[in-house]
Motif scaffolding. Structure first.
Motif, PDB file in Angstrom:
ATOM      1  N   ALA A 128      14.505  60.306  32.998  1.00 52.51           N
ATOM      2  CA  ALA A 128      15.467  59.209  32.863  1.00 52.51           C
ATOM      3  C   ALA A 128      16.308  59.054  34.128  1.00 52.51           C
ATOM      4  CB  ALA A 128      16.367  59.454  31.659  1.00 52.51           C
ATOM      5  N   LEU A 153      16.223  55.604  36.261  1.00 51.95           N
ATOM      6  CA  LEU A 153      17.380  54.711  36.280  1.00 51.95           C
ATOM      7  C   LEU A 153      18.163  54.747  37.584  1.00 51.95           C
ATOM      8  CD1 LEU A 153      18.764  55.219  32.650  1.00 51.95           C
ATOM      9  CD2 LEU A 153      17.264  53.419  33.512  1.00 51.95           C
ATOM     10  N   ASN A 154      17.974  55.777  38.387  1.00 53.20           N
ATOM     11  CA  ASN A 154      18.730  55.898  39.633  1.00 53.20           C
ATOM     12  C   ASN A 154      17.760  56.032  40.807  1.00 53.20           C
ATOM     13  OD1 ASN A 154      20.354  56.521  41.801  1.00 53.20           O
ATOM     14  ND2 ASN A 154      21.609  58.001  40.706  1.00 53.20           N
ATOM     15  N   TYR A 172      30.459  64.042  30.189  1.00 51.28           N
ATOM     16  CA  TYR A 172      29.623  63.557  29.088  1.00 51.28           C
ATOM     17  C   TYR A 172      29.985  64.339  27.834  1.00 51.28           C
ATOM     18  CZ  TYR A 172      25.403  62.165  26.538  1.00 51.28           C
ATOM     19  OH  TYR A 172      24.521  61.659  25.614  1.00 51.28           O
ATOM     20  N   ARG A 229      18.141  59.303  28.303  1.00 47.90           N
ATOM     21  CA  ARG A 229      18.513  58.031  28.926  1.00 47.90           C
ATOM     22  C   ARG A 229      20.016  57.804  28.845  1.00 47.90           C
ATOM     23  NH1 ARG A 229      14.477  55.015  30.739  1.00 47.90           N
ATOM     24  NH2 ARG A 229      15.832  53.202  31.026  1.00 47.90           N
ATOM     25  N   ASP A 230      20.623  58.240  27.758  1.00 49.10           N
ATOM     26  CA  ASP A 230      22.073  58.080  27.628  1.00 49.10           C
ATOM     27  C   ASP A 230      22.795  58.905  28.696  1.00 49.10           C
ATOM     28  OD1 ASP A 230      24.387  56.997  26.251  1.00 49.10           O
ATOM     29  OD2 ASP A 230      24.723  59.025  25.464  1.00 49.10           O
ATOM     30  N   GLU A 266      22.293  57.120  31.991  1.00 42.40           N
ATOM     31  CA  GLU A 266      23.113  55.901  32.074  1.00 42.40           C
ATOM     32  C   GLU A 266      24.565  56.241  32.328  1.00 42.40           C
ATOM     33  OE1 GLU A 266      22.299  53.974  28.396  1.00 42.40           O
ATOM     34  OE2 GLU A 266      20.362  53.155  29.056  1.00 42.40           O
ATOM     35  N   LYS A 267      25.072  57.277  31.672  1.00 38.51           N
ATOM     36  CA  LYS A 267      26.472  57.679  31.875  1.00 38.51           C
ATOM     37  C   LYS A 267      26.663  58.237  33.290  1.00 38.51           C
ATOM     38  CE  LYS A 267      28.072  56.853  27.639  1.00 38.51           C
ATOM     39  NZ  LYS A 267      27.233  57.419  26.629  1.00 38.51           N
ATOM     40  N   GLY A 321      25.038  57.274  35.969  1.00 41.48           N
ATOM     41  CA  GLY A 321      25.067  56.157  36.909  1.00 41.48           C
ATOM     42  C   GLY A 321      24.725  56.606  38.308  1.00 41.48           C
TER      43      GLY A 321
END
Length: 266
Positions: A112, A116-117, A158, A172-173, A176-177, A179
């Motif tokens: 993830a 995402l990054n 988190y 994924r959470d 996402e947190k 970033g």
């Protein structure tokens, strides 16, 4: 009025004589470089007591295959892992190269983050005593010294603990947190750091953990005084420099390869 740079200062953001990035003749050469640094990083985690049973993992993207990353295998001690033990995992969680299995937590978290990054070439995760203690307090690093300023404005707490991280949704959470921050402290769990290279991600992990230790010691002794906003930014610009992070890992690389050359076994 013209000014000249003092002769003792190098032409880098920090003024330090830091070397530039390595150049590679082929993806295969870069892959070997990354795998060697990954094995060394894992041995360093073992040497410095970051192991906690089956927990903890470090990943680095493959330089050629999209969605694939190299990571330490499930059930192999940090203190014994070699280049030949590393596994290549794809975006579905399948091991496409290597003889070992993947840790489910390693897959859901690292896949993830890499997805995402785009700037996260590598990620390091461990359940260290200092990060777990700081996380239990629900506190992030405060800018009480130069090293902690490297994370000023680039760290996340988190708090959504739902048990061991084996669900894709939880991974994924977390990503996402996180970033585009440099570190995410998982309350009741541990620490994750990321970087634009394996060297950076691991250096930030070592730095964050030592800063957590300093902060806990300072809090136990009294009330530590933090930098002002301006001071934290100034210190962070130096100690948070990516090139400095990469070079700082090189010192650890030299140390562990000298002590444990068998880590390079393929």
């Amino acid at each position: 009025m013209t000014t000249t740079t003092p002769s003792y200062l190098a032409d880098t953001a920090t003024g330090l004589p830091l070397p530039g990035d390595a150049a590679f003749a082929s993806p295969a050469e870069e892959r070997r470089h990354r795998k060697q640094r990954l094995a060394a990083a894992l041995r360093l985690f073992g040497k410095y007591g970051f192991g906690e049973g089956i927990s903890g993992h470090i990943s680095v993207r493959d330089p050629e295959l999209p969605g694939h990353f190299w990571v330490n295998p499930f059930g192999v001690s940090f203190k014994r892992v070699t280049v030949g033990d590393l596994i290549l995992v794809d975006s579905t969680g399948a091991v496409v190269e290597g003889r070992h299995k993947v840790n489910p937590s390693a897959f859901v978290i690292h896949s993830a983050i890499h997805d995402l990054n785009p700037g996260a070439e590598a990620a390091a995760h461990g359940h260290t005593a200092h990060s777990r203690a700081l996380g239990s307090l629900g506190r992030l690093l405060e800018p009480i010294d130069q090293e902690s300023a490297a994370f000023y404005g680039s760290q996340v707490l988190y708090e959504d603990y739902e048990g061991p991280s084996v669900a894709v949704e939880q991974g994924r959470d977390i990503a996402e947190k996180l970033g585009d921050s440099r570190a995410i402290l998982l309350r009741h769990h541990g620490l994750i750091t990321v970087g634009g290279s394996l060297e950076e991600a691991v250096h930030w992990f070592f730095t964050y953990d030592s800063c957590a230790e300093v902060q806990l010691l300072a809090l136990a002794a009294g009330t530590p005084k933090s930098f002002s906003h301006e001071q934290a930014l100034a210190a962070g610009a130096g100690f948070g420099d990516a090139q400095l992070g990469r070079f700082s890992f090189q010192l650890l690389w030299d140390e562990i390869v000298h002590e444990q050359p068998d880590l390079l076994d393929e």
